[in-house]
Design an enzyme around this catalytic site. Structure first.
Site, PDB file in Angstrom:
ATOM      1  N   SER A   1     -23.751 -20.876  58.226  1.00 31.32           N
ATOM      2  CA  SER A   1     -24.224 -20.051  59.262  1.00 31.32           C
ATOM      3  C   SER A   1     -25.616 -19.673  59.508  1.00 31.32           C
ATOM      4  O   SER A   1     -26.013 -19.375  60.527  1.00 31.32           O
ATOM      5  CB  SER A   1     -23.026 -18.683  59.230  1.00 31.32           C
ATOM      6  OG  SER A   1     -23.501 -18.112  58.264  1.00 31.32           O
ATOM      7  N   ASN A   2     -26.094 -19.555  58.340  1.00 32.67           N
ATOM      8  CA  ASN A   2     -27.489 -19.393  58.233  1.00 32.67           C
ATOM      9  C   ASN A   2     -28.433 -20.339  58.755  1.00 32.67           C
ATOM     10  O   ASN A   2     -29.311 -20.273  59.567  1.00 32.67           O
ATOM     11  CB  ASN A   2     -28.065 -18.729  56.749  1.00 32.67           C
ATOM     12  CG  ASN A   2     -27.718 -17.393  56.544  1.00 32.67           C
ATOM     13  OD1 ASN A   2     -28.328 -16.442  57.006  1.00 32.67           O
ATOM     14  ND2 ASN A   2     -27.118 -16.953  55.651  1.00 32.67           N
TER      15      ASN A   2
ATOM     16  N   LEU B   1     -31.941 -24.834  40.639  1.00 32.73           N
ATOM     17  CA  LEU B   1     -33.041 -25.719  40.918  1.00 32.73           C
ATOM     18  C   LEU B   1     -33.973 -25.613  39.425  1.00 32.73           C
ATOM     19  O   LEU B   1     -34.135 -24.203  39.072  1.00 32.73           O
ATOM     20  CB  LEU B   1     -33.899 -25.651  41.974  1.00 32.73           C
ATOM     21  CG  LEU B   1     -33.079 -25.511  43.348  1.00 32.73           C
ATOM     22  CD1 LEU B   1     -33.974 -24.930  44.550  1.00 32.73           C
ATOM     23  CD2 LEU B   1     -32.860 -26.949  43.525  1.00 32.73           C
TER      24      LEU B   1
ATOM     25  N   HIS C   1     -30.411 -14.049  50.036  1.00 33.88           N
ATOM     26  CA  HIS C   1     -29.633 -13.677  49.021  1.00 33.88           C
ATOM     27  C   HIS C   1     -28.750 -12.587  49.554  1.00 33.88           C
ATOM     28  O   HIS C   1     -29.156 -11.579  50.294  1.00 33.88           O
ATOM     29  CB  HIS C   1     -30.267 -13.159  47.473  1.00 33.88           C
ATOM     30  CG  HIS C   1     -29.180 -12.718  46.691  1.00 33.88           C
ATOM     31  ND1 HIS C   1     -28.433 -13.639  46.039  1.00 33.88           N
ATOM     32  CD2 HIS C   1     -29.146 -11.531  46.300  1.00 33.88           C
ATOM     33  CE1 HIS C   1     -27.620 -13.140  45.160  1.00 33.88           C
ATOM     34  NE2 HIS C   1     -28.169 -11.775  45.386  1.00 33.88           N
TER      35      HIS C   1
ATOM     36  N   ASP D   1     -32.930 -15.984  41.878  1.00 30.14           N
ATOM     37  CA  ASP D   1     -32.769 -14.816  42.824  1.00 30.14           C
ATOM     38  C   ASP D   1     -33.702 -13.696  42.666  1.00 30.14           C
ATOM     39  O   ASP D   1     -33.752 -12.430  42.705  1.00 30.14           O
ATOM     40  CB  ASP D   1     -31.297 -14.056  42.800  1.00 30.14           C
ATOM     41  CG  ASP D   1     -30.348 -14.930  43.190  1.00 30.14           C
ATOM     42  OD1 ASP D   1     -30.563 -15.757  44.105  1.00 30.14           O
ATOM     43  OD2 ASP D   1     -29.095 -14.856  42.653  1.00 30.14           O
TER      44      ASP D   1
HETATM   45  C1  GRF Z   1     -24.941 -16.433  52.587  1.00 28.55           C
HETATM   46  O1  GRF Z   1     -24.207 -15.299  52.330  1.00 28.55           O
HETATM   47  C2  GRF Z   1     -26.298 -16.603  51.815  1.00 28.55           C
HETATM   48  O2  GRF Z   1     -26.674 -15.473  51.792  1.00 28.55           O
HETATM   49  C3  GRF Z   1     -26.001 -17.075  50.562  1.00 28.55           C
HETATM   50  O3  GRF Z   1     -24.913 -18.004  50.667  1.00 28.55           O
HETATM   51  C4  GRF Z   1     -24.328 -17.716  51.851  1.00 28.55           C
HETATM   52  C5  GRF Z   1     -24.288 -19.066  52.769  1.00 28.55           C
HETATM   53  O4  GRF Z   1     -23.489 -18.759  54.118  1.00 28.55           O
HETATM   54  N1  GRF Z   1     -26.942 -17.319  49.942  1.00 28.55           N
HETATM   55  P1  GRF Z   1     -23.762 -19.937  55.186  1.00 28.55           P
HETATM   56  O5  GRF Z   1     -23.420 -21.220  54.504  1.00 28.55           O
HETATM   57  O6  GRF Z   1     -25.143 -19.594  55.775  1.00 28.55           O
HETATM   58  O7  GRF Z   1     -22.699 -19.372  56.214  1.00 28.55           O
END
Ligand code: GRF
Length: 217
Positions: A15-16, A96, A112, A148
């Site tokens: 989704s991001n 990584l 994050h 992180d």
């Molecule tokens: C998100 O909550 C992001 O912050 C974390 O993993 C999740 C990924 O979600 N690193 P998406 O695949 O982007 O929906």
């Protein structure tokens, strides 16, 4: 304006990734999504990227087993072959090695789901609720070898509600993520973000109003 070539690395629903692809469709956006790479075959995000006309690659990490660097050498080779300039980690579930991180130092960013440096690692929403924090959120940061960590580019916060569950809180944080990730990439790709003594500074403004939770009515 030459747009910076960006690769997004995913393992899941993406989704991001979708938020970044949608933002990058704007004519004035300083980056183009050149490639989406998944380390998991059939990750949900791959089909979404293809549907948006973005080139995708799958480089499965599983066959490499414990040989992290061998997987990363392959990943690096593909990134270089596509003239990638910036890497966005977006739900890429793979630690990584310092070797890979060094190759992309200052050119790789991550999102994050917590207000770093609080709640590094997994299950951030559960842990925030268990601690009873009243403000929670998400962070975009440059990637350094330590997990992180790394210079913070942008953060977004939400108020935690008494009746929140990890899912309800996570959904509000995710909505914030979809705003701050594209904005962060805009700042980085346009060169407006600079590092001073390991801290990110930019010409972007910051609001004066405080976020206070709970608010007394
Ligand atoms: C998100 O909550 C992001 O912050 C974390 O993993 C999740 C990924 O979600 N690193 P998406 O695949 O982007 O929906």
């Amino acid at each position: 304006m030459a747009k910076r070539r960006v690769a997004i690395l995913i393992s899941g629903r993406g989704s991001n990734m979708t938020a970044l692809i949608e933002a990058a469709a704007a004519a004035d956006y300083p980056a183009q999504i050149a490639l989406v790479i998944s380390n998991i075959a059939g990750a949900g995000g791959l089909a979404k990227a293809s549907a948006a006309g973005i080139k995708t690659e799958t480089i499965e990490s599983k066959p490499f087993g414990k040989d992290r660097e061998a997987f990363e050498r392959k990943l690096h080779e593909v990134l270089v072959a596509h003239d990638v300039e910036l890497v966005c980690l977006a739900g890429f579930l793979r630690l990584l090695t310092p070797w890979f991180v060094r190759q992309w130092e200052g050119r790789m960013i991550n999102i994050h789901p917590a207000l770093l440096p609080s709640y590094k690692g997994l299950h951030t929403h559960e842990r925030a609720l268990a601690d009873g924090v009243k403000i929670h959120g998400a962070t975009v940061h440059f990637v350094v070898p330590e997990m992180d960590s790394g210079p913070i580019i942008m953060q977004g916060a939400v108020a935690v509600r008494d009746d929140d569950t990890p899912d309800s809180l996570g959904a509000r944080v995710l909505a914030v993520e979809h705003g701050i990730y594209p904005d962060s990439l805009r700042l980085v790709a346009s060169g407006r973000m600079r590092l001073e003594n390991g801290v990110c500074k930019s010409d972007a403004g910051s609001p004066d109003d405080a976020l206070i939770a709970p608010t007394i009515i």
